[in-house]
Design an enzyme around this catalytic site. Sequence first.
Site, mmCIF file in Angstrom:
data_model
loop_
_atom_site.group_PDB
_atom_site.id
_atom_site.type_symbol
_atom_site.label_atom_id
_atom_site.label_comp_id
_atom_site.label_asym_id
_atom_site.label_seq_id
_atom_site.Cartn_x
_atom_site.Cartn_y
_atom_site.Cartn_z
ATOM 1 N N HIS A 14 -1.681 6.318 -5.222
ATOM 2 C CA HIS A 14 -2.738 5.462 -4.668
ATOM 3 C C HIS A 14 -4.023 6.277 -4.620
ATOM 4 O O HIS A 14 -4.095 7.285 -3.910
ATOM 5 C CB HIS A 14 -2.341 5.001 -3.271
ATOM 6 N N GLY A 49 0.780 -1.226 0.000
ATOM 7 C CA GLY A 49 0.000 0.000 0.000
ATOM 8 C C GLY A 49 0.813 1.278 0.000
ATOM 9 O O GLY A 49 0.376 2.290 -0.562
ATOM 10 N N HIS A 107 -13.000 10.802 -17.576
ATOM 11 C CA HIS A 107 -12.323 10.953 -18.857
ATOM 12 C C HIS A 107 -11.081 11.832 -18.772
ATOM 13 O O HIS A 107 -11.037 12.822 -18.051
ATOM 14 C CB HIS A 107 -13.285 11.539 -19.898
#
Length: 207
Positions: free
Chosen positions: A145, A71, A136
């Site tokens: 992250h 992580g 988009h």
Amino acid sequence: MSTVGLWVIGAGGHAKVVLEACRAAALPVAGVFDDDPAAAGRDLLGFSVAGAVPPPVRWRAERKRGILAVGSNRAREALATRLAGVDWATVVHPSAVVAPDVVLGPGVFVAPRVVINPGAVIGAHVILNTGAIVEHDCRIGDFTHVAPGSVLTGNVTLGRRVLFGAGAVAIPGVSVADDTVCGAGAVLTADVSSAGIVVGVPARAPR
């Protein structure tokens, strides 16, 4: 000789999410490794942690691909640097929706129910966590992250090693500097031009 199976690097909670995604996507896992000596032999969703991360020469000799299931952005970057030359897999959970023209860099992890819409470009070793929405034409830098439930609206740019917190939102066109931490639930309405922590609605540096 063809590659057989992935090596998953990491033995914490995020590694469980990655292993489950590999199972759902029918990606064979050949081994799980972690440098923490205390992790050796730990059972992780039916996989026994095999010990320390193998050096690049072993990856090449055994023709293995891998995913960094760690992580921490900086830890993933350090591992990627140390394992230069390794063939990194991109793991996408089958429940994710990824537009056909989306560019996914090496080592990207796309968790369950993520949506990535047309024109998005995702850098190397990025984590797009559970339920995140990338609209988009977004650009996401290496080792970033994007946490569960967060939303990047159109044309958002995140730099390298950004932590975009759970439930955070960036309005269209916002740009976020490398190494920024966006707190959970933050709403970014303006560019973040230098590294730091931003929190709140609208998001700003804590006083």
